[in-house]
Scaffold this active site. Structure first.
Site, PDB file in Angstrom:
ATOM      1  N   LYS A 197       0.824  -1.215   0.000  1.00 13.90           N
ATOM      2  CA  LYS A 197       0.000   0.000   0.000  1.00 13.90           C
ATOM      3  C   LYS A 197       0.856   1.263   0.000  1.00 13.90           C
ATOM      4  O   LYS A 197       0.565   2.205  -0.734  1.00 13.90           O
ATOM      5  CB  LYS A 197      -0.926   0.002   1.231  1.00 13.90           C
ATOM      6  N   ARG A 230      -8.902   1.411   9.863  1.00 18.70           N
ATOM      7  CA  ARG A 230      -8.513   0.015  10.048  1.00 18.70           C
ATOM      8  C   ARG A 230      -9.632  -0.815  10.662  1.00 18.70           C
ATOM      9  O   ARG A 230      -9.496  -2.041  10.758  1.00 18.70           O
ATOM     10  CB  ARG A 230      -7.272  -0.082  10.930  1.00 18.70           C
ATOM     11  N   ARG A 242      12.023  -6.009   3.948  1.00 18.96           N
ATOM     12  CA  ARG A 242      11.741  -4.573   3.996  1.00 18.96           C
ATOM     13  C   ARG A 242      12.786  -3.830   4.829  1.00 18.96           C
ATOM     14  O   ARG A 242      13.288  -4.322   5.823  1.00 18.96           O
ATOM     15  CB  ARG A 242      10.354  -4.312   4.608  1.00 18.96           C
ATOM     16  N   ARG A 282      12.497  -2.671  10.777  1.00 18.70           N
ATOM     17  CA  ARG A 282      11.606  -2.311  11.874  1.00 18.70           C
ATOM     18  C   ARG A 282      11.240  -3.546  12.689  1.00 18.70           C
ATOM     19  O   ARG A 282      11.090  -4.639  12.138  1.00 18.70           O
ATOM     20  CB  ARG A 282      10.319  -1.669  11.326  1.00 18.70           C
ATOM     21  N   ARG A 321       0.296  -9.246  13.328  1.00 23.14           N
ATOM     22  CA  ARG A 321      -0.362  -8.172  12.594  1.00 23.14           C
ATOM     23  C   ARG A 321      -1.371  -8.724  11.591  1.00 23.14           C
ATOM     24  O   ARG A 321      -2.440  -8.134  11.377  1.00 23.14           O
ATOM     25  CB  ARG A 321       0.688  -7.308  11.878  1.00 23.14           C
TER      26      ARG A 321
END
Length: 212
Positions: A13, A88, A123, A156, A167
């Protein structure tokens, strides 16, 4: 265009939001970036949000809604915006609707869980400006260094496999119901997982009916 991007964490996204922002000339409102900045600066909102973000849990609605509506009131949002990471939950979406926050389209980037887990392990995020990279699909020009500001790139904590699984569980339970919420309003469009960033962009352009 007033656009909401939906999809699991790691679906792409943020990357697609940046591309669409440049193409359409409208700002990206990324709750993730806003919250990470607040956490780094140690603000009141940041301290409140830290424990939730680092454990892959949803930040409370009152925190999210407040920072988003303040941002949408700024002048650069008058011609449209892209919401990335908000809403969300159904209550968040209902709150935005009640407050008159307009939505032309809710676009879902649909990627399966195992692909997400493999993707997020690569990532990297800039410690300085928050820019996102991927070691395979979107690497920086210099390994470990941000193209934009020259700061160090890092993994992260919320991109670790264990946190990603947490998540995803939260996403399926709390956020996935938004697909029906916007489908019932005739505003949902879905793009299936594509083999590259460019292919995903091309499919989004086609689905949204944007001039190539």
């Amino acid at each position: 265009m007033r656009l909401i991007l939906l999809g699991a964490p790691g679906a792409g996204k943020g990357t697609q939001a940046g591309i669409l922002s440049s193409r359409l000339g409208i700002p990206v409102i990324s709750t993730g970036n806003i919250l990470r900045a607040a956490i780094k600066q140690g603000t009141h909102v940041g301290l409140k949000a830290r424990e939730y973000v680092e454990n892959g849990k949803l930040v409370p609605d009152d925190v999210i809604i407040g920072i988003v509506e303040e941002r949408l009131a700024e002048s650069d949002c008058a011609g449209g915006y892209i919401l990335d990471g908000m809403p969300r939950t159904i209550p968040q979406a209902e709150h935005l609707e009640k407050d008159g926050v307009g939505v032309d389209c809710a676009l879902c980037i649909d990627v399966d869980d195992e692909t997400i887990i493999a993707r997020m392990s690569g990532r990297r995020t800039c410690l300085g400006c928050g820019a996102s990279y991927h070691v395979v699909s979107a690497p920086p020009r210099t390994e470990g260094i941000c193209d934009n500001c020259g700061s160090e790139l890092t993994i992260r904590k919320d991109d670790s496999p264990e946190t990603v699984r947490n998540r995803l569980e939260v996403y399926h339970r709390e956020t996935e119901p938004l697909l029906n919420f916007y489908a019932e309003r005739g505003k949902l469009k879905t793009v299936k997982n594509q083999p590259s960033i460019e292919a995903t962009t091309a499919e989004i352009v086609r689905v949204l009916g944007i001039e190539p």
